[in-house]
Scaffold this active site. Structure first.
Site, PDB file in Angstrom:
ATOM      1  N   ASP A 186       7.868   0.002 -13.726  1.00  0.00           N
ATOM      2  CA  ASP A 186       9.304   0.264 -13.910  1.00  0.00           C
ATOM      3  C   ASP A 186       9.998   0.488 -12.566  1.00  0.00           C
ATOM      4  OD1 ASP A 186       9.059   0.015 -16.656  1.00  0.00           O
ATOM      5  OD2 ASP A 186       8.962   2.175 -17.014  1.00  0.00           O
ATOM      6  N   GLY A 238      -1.254   0.094 -20.289  1.00  0.00           N
ATOM      7  CA  GLY A 238      -0.964   0.236 -21.705  1.00  0.00           C
ATOM      8  C   GLY A 238       0.401  -0.351 -22.002  1.00  0.00           C
ATOM      9  N   GLY A 239       0.679  -0.532 -23.270  1.00  0.00           N
ATOM     10  CA  GLY A 239       1.958  -1.092 -23.675  1.00  0.00           C
ATOM     11  C   GLY A 239       3.103  -0.130 -23.430  1.00  0.00           C
ATOM     12  N   SER A 280       5.860   2.490 -23.919  1.00  0.00           N
ATOM     13  CA  SER A 280       5.949   3.735 -24.705  1.00  0.00           C
ATOM     14  C   SER A 280       4.599   4.262 -25.169  1.00  0.00           C
ATOM     15  CB  SER A 280       6.901   3.562 -25.898  1.00  0.00           C
ATOM     16  OG  SER A 280       8.196   3.220 -25.446  1.00  0.00           O
ATOM     17  N   SER A 281       3.529   3.840 -24.489  1.00  0.00           N
ATOM     18  CA  SER A 281       2.194   4.335 -24.864  1.00  0.00           C
ATOM     19  C   SER A 281       1.885   5.690 -24.234  1.00  0.00           C
ATOM     20  CB  SER A 281       1.107   3.322 -24.475  1.00  0.00           C
ATOM     21  OG  SER A 281       1.075   3.137 -23.074  1.00  0.00           O
ATOM     22  N   GLY A 282       2.667   6.124 -23.235  1.00  0.00           N
ATOM     23  CA  GLY A 282       2.451   7.428 -22.619  1.00  0.00           C
ATOM     24  C   GLY A 282       1.895   7.391 -21.212  1.00  0.00           C
ATOM     25  N   LYS A 283       1.854   6.229 -20.595  1.00  0.00           N
ATOM     26  CA  LYS A 283       1.261   6.080 -19.264  1.00  0.00           C
ATOM     27  C   LYS A 283       1.926   6.960 -18.211  1.00  0.00           C
ATOM     28  CE  LYS A 283       2.351   1.823 -19.070  1.00  0.00           C
ATOM     29  NZ  LYS A 283       3.148   1.828 -20.300  1.00  0.00           N
ATOM     30  N   THR A 284       3.241   6.928 -18.162  1.00  0.00           N
ATOM     31  CA  THR A 284       3.960   7.685 -17.133  1.00  0.00           C
ATOM     32  C   THR A 284       3.732   9.179 -17.289  1.00  0.00           C
ATOM     33  OG1 THR A 284       5.621   5.943 -16.970  1.00  0.00           O
ATOM     34  CG2 THR A 284       6.231   8.115 -16.111  1.00  0.00           C
TER      35      THR A 284
END
Length: 179
Positions: free
Chosen positions: A36, A9-10, A12-16
């Site tokens: 990251d 996902g892009g 700040s989409s919430g992946k982490t």
């Protein structure tokens, strides 16, 4: 038996956050790695060399040849950990779209992968980006859609309204269905 979960996902989409929720909710131990982590491990010189990776003032990201070489080694290294028994959740940003998917496919050949698309309304992701303060302004909006072009996911979640915990539950349900 599932070996790898890839969340794409892009910024700040919430992946982490979803990945952390999955780690805490799945019945077995899963390691978590993010693009990251790779970027944080790179020397400063990689951010100014044309062959490295550049984060432009408009939020766009330009990976060069040396970055791609290091990225390939990182991908293959993660795959080797999985082949030696680790379960891994990867959170990545497929800025090159289907090409990134194909690079992971080569690295993860022979392993069972669950491909998860993490969607988020660009305005919501931009608000998160601004609140974080650790991203170049514009990354969220520039990546929100391009990372999904050409992708065919096993499952999709949307963090625009759903909480990370709810998204992790949806992914975990899919994992449980597959056994």
């Amino acid at each position: 038996m599932l070996d790898v979960i890839i969340l794409n996902g892009g910024s700040s989409s919430g992946k982490t956050t979803i990945a952390k929720c999955l780690q805490n909710s799945l019945p077995t131990s899963w390691l978590r790695f993010s693009i990251d982590d790779l970027i944080d491990a790179m020397p400063d010189a990689m951010f100014s060399a044309d062959s490295g990776i550049k984060f432009d003032s408009d939020g766009s990201v330009s990976p060069g040849a040396e970055f791609r070489t290091i990225e390939s080694a990182w991908m293959h290294g993660i795959a080797e950990m999985v082949r030696r028994g680790a379960k891994v959740i990867i959170d990545d940003v497929f800025i090159s779209g289907i090409d990134a998917y194909n690079r992971w496919q080569v690295s993860l050949e022979g392993l069972q992968v669950l491909w998860v698309g993490v969607f988020c309304d660009p305005a919501v992701a931009t608000a998160r980006e601004n609140k974080r303060g650790d991203r170049v302004a514009g990354m969220a909006v520039s990546q929100a859609n391009v990372v999904h072009v050409g992708m065919n996911y096993d499952i999709e979640v949307d963090t625009s309204d759903a909480s990370p915990e709810e998204c992790a539950r949806i992914v975990a349900q899919r994992i449980n269905q597959e056994g």
